[in-house]
Design a protein around this motif. Structure first.
Motif, PDB file in Angstrom:
ATOM      1  N   ILE A 296      -6.494   3.617  -3.245  1.00 32.13           N
ATOM      2  CA  ILE A 296      -6.144   4.618  -4.371  1.00 32.13           C
ATOM      3  C   ILE A 296      -3.908   3.749  -3.696  1.00 32.13           C
ATOM      4  CG2 ILE A 296      -5.338   6.704  -5.038  1.00 32.13           C
ATOM      5  CD1 ILE A 296      -8.031   6.802  -4.352  1.00 32.13           C
ATOM      6  N   PRO A 297      -3.719   4.414  -3.020  1.00 30.52           N
ATOM      7  CA  PRO A 297      -2.468   3.515  -2.502  1.00 30.52           C
ATOM      8  C   PRO A 297      -1.818   2.260  -2.767  1.00 30.52           C
ATOM      9  CG  PRO A 297      -3.513   4.519  -0.091  1.00 30.52           C
ATOM     10  CD  PRO A 297      -4.620   4.656  -0.854  1.00 30.52           C
ATOM     11  N   THR A 298      -2.830   1.479  -2.449  1.00 28.72           N
ATOM     12  CA  THR A 298      -2.088   0.562  -2.563  1.00 28.72           C
ATOM     13  C   THR A 298      -2.144  -0.035  -4.051  1.00 28.72           C
ATOM     14  OG1 THR A 298      -3.469  -0.502  -0.799  1.00 28.72           O
ATOM     15  CG2 THR A 298      -2.978  -2.247  -2.779  1.00 28.72           C
ATOM     16  N   PHE A 299      -3.225   0.506  -4.487  1.00 27.26           N
ATOM     17  CA  PHE A 299      -2.342   0.300  -6.406  1.00 27.26           C
ATOM     18  C   PHE A 299      -1.364   1.118  -7.359  1.00 27.26           C
ATOM     19  CE2 PHE A 299      -7.660  -0.593  -6.877  1.00 27.26           C
ATOM     20  CZ  PHE A 299      -7.660  -2.027  -6.764  1.00 27.26           C
ATOM     21  N   LEU A 300      -1.022   2.172  -6.621  1.00 28.65           N
ATOM     22  CA  LEU A 300       0.032   3.548  -7.515  1.00 28.65           C
ATOM     23  C   LEU A 300       1.346   2.811  -7.174  1.00 28.65           C
ATOM     24  CD1 LEU A 300      -1.148   6.740  -6.260  1.00 28.65           C
ATOM     25  CD2 LEU A 300      -1.139   4.880  -8.633  1.00 28.65           C
ATOM     26  N   PHE A 301       1.242   1.887  -5.537  1.00 26.78           N
ATOM     27  CA  PHE A 301       2.127   1.393  -5.038  1.00 26.78           C
ATOM     28  C   PHE A 301       2.266  -0.200  -5.483  1.00 26.78           C
ATOM     29  CE2 PHE A 301       4.896  -2.218  -2.467  1.00 26.78           C
ATOM     30  CZ  PHE A 301       5.669  -1.255  -2.294  1.00 26.78           C
ATOM     31  N   VAL A 302       1.266  -0.567  -6.003  1.00 28.10           N
ATOM     32  CA  VAL A 302       2.000  -2.090  -6.985  1.00 28.10           C
ATOM     33  C   VAL A 302       2.178  -1.504  -8.384  1.00 28.10           C
ATOM     34  CG1 VAL A 302       0.741  -4.532  -7.578  1.00 28.10           C
ATOM     35  CG2 VAL A 302       0.583  -2.804  -5.741  1.00 28.10           C
ATOM     36  N   SER A 303       1.878  -1.089  -8.650  1.00 27.10           N
ATOM     37  CA  SER A 303       2.165  -0.179 -10.281  1.00 27.10           C
ATOM     38  C   SER A 303       3.249   0.142 -10.164  1.00 27.10           C
ATOM     39  CB  SER A 303       0.915   0.799 -10.881  1.00 27.10           C
ATOM     40  OG  SER A 303      -0.578   0.981 -10.141  1.00 27.10           O
ATOM     41  N   TRP A 304       3.674   0.958  -9.088  1.00 21.84           N
ATOM     42  CA  TRP A 304       4.940   0.994  -9.154  1.00 21.84           C
ATOM     43  C   TRP A 304       6.004  -0.124  -9.341  1.00 21.84           C
ATOM     44  CZ3 TRP A 304       8.155   1.094  -4.720  1.00 21.84           C
ATOM     45  CH2 TRP A 304       9.531   1.674  -5.071  1.00 21.84           C
TER      46      TRP A 304
ATOM     47  N   VAL B  58      -0.376  -5.021   0.723  1.00 23.93           N
ATOM     48  CA  VAL B  58      -0.055  -3.544   1.233  1.00 23.93           C
ATOM     49  C   VAL B  58      -2.222  -2.929   1.188  1.00 23.93           C
ATOM     50  CG1 VAL B  58       0.119  -1.445  -0.511  1.00 23.93           C
ATOM     51  CG2 VAL B  58       1.544  -3.542  -1.072  1.00 23.93           C
ATOM     52  N   TYR B  59      -2.661  -4.089   0.709  1.00 21.02           N
ATOM     53  CA  TYR B  59      -4.212  -3.029   1.085  1.00 21.02           C
ATOM     54  C   TYR B  59      -4.395  -3.833   2.398  1.00 21.02           C
ATOM     55  CZ  TYR B  59      -9.348  -3.206   1.244  1.00 21.02           C
ATOM     56  OH  TYR B  59     -10.620  -3.575   1.812  1.00 21.02           O
ATOM     57  N   GLY B  60      -4.549  -4.296   3.085  1.00 23.85           N
ATOM     58  CA  GLY B  60      -4.652  -4.854   4.636  1.00 23.85           C
ATOM     59  C   GLY B  60      -3.786  -4.001   5.469  1.00 23.85           C
ATOM     60  N   MET B  61      -2.364  -3.520   4.743  1.00 17.81           N
ATOM     61  CA  MET B  61      -1.478  -2.773   6.021  1.00 17.81           C
ATOM     62  C   MET B  61      -2.200  -0.777   5.825  1.00 17.81           C
ATOM     63  SD  MET B  61       0.085  -4.578   7.896  1.00 17.81           S
ATOM     64  CE  MET B  61       0.988  -5.853   7.653  1.00 17.81           C
ATOM     65  N   CYS B  62      -2.695  -0.498   4.862  1.00 13.62           N
ATOM     66  CA  CYS B  62      -3.076   0.495   4.583  1.00 13.62           C
ATOM     67  C   CYS B  62      -4.506   0.694   4.882  1.00 13.62           C
ATOM     68  CB  CYS B  62      -3.145   0.981   2.868  1.00 13.62           C
ATOM     69  SG  CYS B  62      -1.859   1.267   1.796  1.00 13.62           S
TER      70      CYS B  62
ATOM     71  N   LEU C 121      -5.505   3.080   8.333  1.00 11.88           N
ATOM     72  CA  LEU C 121      -6.737   3.809   8.729  1.00 11.88           C
ATOM     73  C   LEU C 121      -7.320   3.526  10.105  1.00 11.88           C
ATOM     74  CD1 LEU C 121      -7.912   5.931   6.578  1.00 11.88           C
ATOM     75  CD2 LEU C 121      -9.146   4.514   6.263  1.00 11.88           C
ATOM     76  N   ILE C 122      -7.549   2.359  10.503  1.00 13.34           N
ATOM     77  CA  ILE C 122      -8.182   2.116  11.442  1.00 13.34           C
ATOM     78  C   ILE C 122      -7.253   2.619  12.737  1.00 13.34           C
ATOM     79  CG2 ILE C 122      -8.570   0.361  12.993  1.00 13.34           C
ATOM     80  CD1 ILE C 122      -9.224  -1.747  10.993  1.00 13.34           C
ATOM     81  N   LEU C 123      -6.186   2.311  12.797  1.00 10.83           N
ATOM     82  CA  LEU C 123      -5.486   2.450  13.906  1.00 10.83           C
ATOM     83  C   LEU C 123      -5.438   4.431  14.096  1.00 10.83           C
ATOM     84  CD1 LEU C 123      -2.635   0.086  13.920  1.00 10.83           C
ATOM     85  CD2 LEU C 123      -5.364   0.350  15.521  1.00 10.83           C
ATOM     86  N   ASN C 124      -5.679   5.546  13.126  1.00 11.16           N
ATOM     87  CA  ASN C 124      -5.315   7.102  13.351  1.00 11.16           C
ATOM     88  C   ASN C 124      -6.265   7.438  13.099  1.00 11.16           C
ATOM     89  OD1 ASN C 124      -1.977   7.332  13.258  1.00 11.16           O
ATOM     90  ND2 ASN C 124      -2.835   5.572  11.459  1.00 11.16           N
ATOM     91  N   THR C 125      -7.213   7.086  13.442  1.00  5.60           N
ATOM     92  CA  THR C 125      -9.104   7.507  13.878  1.00  5.60           C
ATOM     93  C   THR C 125      -9.018   8.372  14.870  1.00  5.60           C
ATOM     94  OG1 THR C 125      -9.985   5.149  14.658  1.00  5.60           O
ATOM     95  CG2 THR C 125     -10.257   6.306  12.351  1.00  5.60           C
ATOM     96  N   GLY C 126      -8.102   7.932  16.090  1.00  2.00           N
ATOM     97  CA  GLY C 126      -8.334   8.869  17.386  1.00  2.00           C
ATOM     98  C   GLY C 126      -8.829   7.380  18.331  1.00  2.00           C
ATOM     99  N   ILE C 127      -9.745   7.283  17.953  1.00  2.00           N
ATOM    100  CA  ILE C 127     -11.043   6.231  18.099  1.00  2.00           C
ATOM    101  C   ILE C 127     -10.404   5.012  18.489  1.00  2.00           C
ATOM    102  CG2 ILE C 127     -12.504   8.212  18.169  1.00  2.00           C
ATOM    103  CD1 ILE C 127     -14.509   6.592  16.673  1.00  2.00           C
ATOM    104  N   THR C 128     -11.348   4.035  18.832  1.00  2.00           N
ATOM    105  CA  THR C 128     -11.189   2.467  19.085  1.00  2.00           C
ATOM    106  C   THR C 128     -12.495   1.885  18.760  1.00  2.00           C
ATOM    107  OG1 THR C 128     -11.485   2.293  21.133  1.00  2.00           O
ATOM    108  CG2 THR C 128      -9.223   2.614  20.625  1.00  2.00           C
TER     109      THR C 128
ATOM    110  N   LEU D 197      -1.314 -11.073   8.830  1.00  2.00           N
ATOM    111  CA  LEU D 197      -1.223 -10.418   7.547  1.00  2.00           C
ATOM    112  C   LEU D 197       0.597 -10.244   7.279  1.00  2.00           C
ATOM    113  CD1 LEU D 197      -3.564  -7.655   6.732  1.00  2.00           C
ATOM    114  CD2 LEU D 197      -3.454  -9.080   5.534  1.00  2.00           C
ATOM    115  N   TRP D 198       1.310  -9.987   7.806  1.00  2.00           N
ATOM    116  CA  TRP D 198       3.188 -10.177   7.982  1.00  2.00           C
ATOM    117  C   TRP D 198       3.563 -10.846   7.790  1.00  2.00           C
ATOM    118  CZ3 TRP D 198       6.745  -6.358   7.044  1.00  2.00           C
ATOM    119  CH2 TRP D 198       7.763  -6.279   6.899  1.00  2.00           C
ATOM    120  N   PHE D 199       2.941 -12.516   8.624  1.00  2.00           N
ATOM    121  CA  PHE D 199       3.241 -13.370   8.933  1.00  2.00           C
ATOM    122  C   PHE D 199       3.404 -14.330   7.212  1.00  2.00           C
ATOM    123  CE2 PHE D 199       3.000 -18.194   9.300  1.00  2.00           C
ATOM    124  CZ  PHE D 199       4.028 -18.669   9.969  1.00  2.00           C
ATOM    125  N   PHE D 200       2.478 -13.914   5.593  1.00  2.00           N
ATOM    126  CA  PHE D 200       1.606 -14.337   5.176  1.00  2.00           C
ATOM    127  C   PHE D 200       2.289 -13.212   4.021  1.00  2.00           C
ATOM    128  CE2 PHE D 200      -0.766 -17.558   7.867  1.00  2.00           C
ATOM    129  CZ  PHE D 200      -0.297 -18.608   7.260  1.00  2.00           C
TER     130      PHE D 200
END
Length: 392
Positions: free
Chosen positions: A166-174, A324-328, A332-339, A311-314
């Motif tokens: 959702i944020p990916t598509f919205l950002f690219v649309s903008w 954008v989808y990859g970074m989003c 999400l993965i890094l903000n779940t509080g667990i590994t 992803l940043w390199f390419f």
């Protein structure tokens, strides 16, 4: 899983592998079977595991296939495998359209041979999620907004990380001034999770039951799991037992680690004198040594933080929607509080396979050593899962 795993002795914490469909059924597979056979359950006691934490599209498709008379283990294995095969084919043709045949082959090989592709062949949702997200991203990139909304809605009905579309598509649309159709498609992507939330509200009087139920896994953990990642890094550098006791009880692990790092530096320092071939083989050998020393934690750190760098390199080569989808998704993965399972969730980001395919196309010397290493891990992971041992 069917032929080799049964020859291993029964593990103390797992089960004996047999030549049957049981080797594809463990861990989360059990919860999907409960959903298909008994429906969803939920209560206010979030310390218990409730099936409502698992999204509905995969169980629904399994249930539909079971109407033909197939048992759950057969139907669910077929659903995930067929979806994974479709995802591989779709990724190939998408990358071929963008970069040509060679890049398409290596992107597809990455997705197929990555050891976590195991989860595209067992009773999990990885294959279905990869198919839906790949189709949604490709459709949106090609301005096919009806299909983007359709596949996006299926993604958010498959797994919670689908909401990053959702944020990916919205950002690219903008960013590209796509127009009202693109914005409508972006918001329609959330239809899958909206309908599931409505179901939870009607059935359990809690529209966010699927989120509350996940506390049984996460507890009160939130945000970036700094302690968990630091612990993992220390286990790689000094060893599990040394980290556990708080001092260097077993000096051989940090000593071997130091020797490998110094050897890598010397290879790089004298690369011109040694030649590219010798340096390449040297680095491959050192990588195998450090993996044997550190284990799964090393590969987990690489696929998470190395994947972000890749992803940043390419970022200027891959389509903006995939970057954008990859970074989003990583956010999400890094903000779940667990590994726990972070590496498996990262594998489900199709952007990573596309970027890694471009990397292998650019550096031919990496191709077959990487695939051989992937094959080694895939065999070991498959045998472990078949014996009901934890993989990711």
């Amino acid at each position: 899983m069917l032929i080799i795993a049964p020859f291993f002795p029964t593990p103390s914490t797992g089960v004996a592998a047999t030549f049957s469909w049981d080797v594809f059924h463990a861990w989360d597979s059990v919860w999907y079977e409960k959903i298909v056979t008994n429906g969803y359950d939920f209560s206010s006691d979030v310390k218990q595991i409730h099936t409502v934490a698992f999204f509905p599209l995969f169980p629904l498709l399994c249930r539909v296939l079971m109407t033909t008379g197939l048992p759950f283990k057969v139907a669910s294995t077929l659903v995930n495998n067929l979806a994974f095969l479709a995802a591989l084919i779709l990724l190939y043709f998408w990358v071929e359209e963008l970069y040509g045949t060679k890049a398409a082959r290596w992107a597809t090989a990455t997705l197929a041979w990555c050891p976590y592709s195991l989860y595209g062949t067992i009773i999990y949702t990885e294959g279905l999620f990869l198919l839906c997200t790949t189709a949604a991203l490709r459709s949106f990139d090609q301005k096919q907004y009806i299909w983007a909304a359709f596949w996006g809605a299926l993604s958010t009905a498959t797994r919670l990380p689908g909401i990053t579309l959702i944020p990916t598509f919205l950002f690219v649309s903008w960013k590209y001034h796509r127009g009202i159709k693109a914005y409508i498609a972006s918001l329609t992507t959330g239809l899958g999770i909206i309908l599931y939330s409505l179901y939870c509200h009607i059935q359990f009087d809690d529209a966010l039951a699927f989120i509350h139920a996940q506390q049984a896994w996460r507890g009160d953990a939130k945000g970036f799991a700094l302690q968990g990642w630091w612990q993992m890094l220390m286990q790689v550098v000094i060893g599990f037992n040394n980290w556990k006791y708080g001092y260097i009880k077993e000096p051989w692990h940090p000593l071997f680690f130091l020797i490998i790092i110094v050897s890598a530096y010397l290879l790089w320092r004298f690369r011109l004198q040694l030649g590219l071939m010798k340096v390449g083989y040297g680095f491959y050998f050192l990588w195998l040594l450090i993996w044997l020393l550190a284990g799964d934690e090393l590969f987990k750190i690489v696929i998470i933080f190395g994947g972000i760098y890749l992803l940043w390199f390419f970022r200027s080569k891959i389509p903006l929607v995939t970057f954008v989808y990859g970074m989003c998704s990583y956010g999400l993965i890094l903000n779940t509080g667990i590994t726990v399972s972070a590496e498996r969730y990262a594998y489900g980001i199709v952007s990573l396979s596309m970027a890694f395919g471009l990397l292998l196309e650019r550096y031919p010397r990496l191709r077959y050593p990487v695939m051989c290493f992937f094959a080694i891990l895939m065999v070991t992971f498959s045998i472990r899962f078949a014996r009901d041992l934890w993989v990711a």
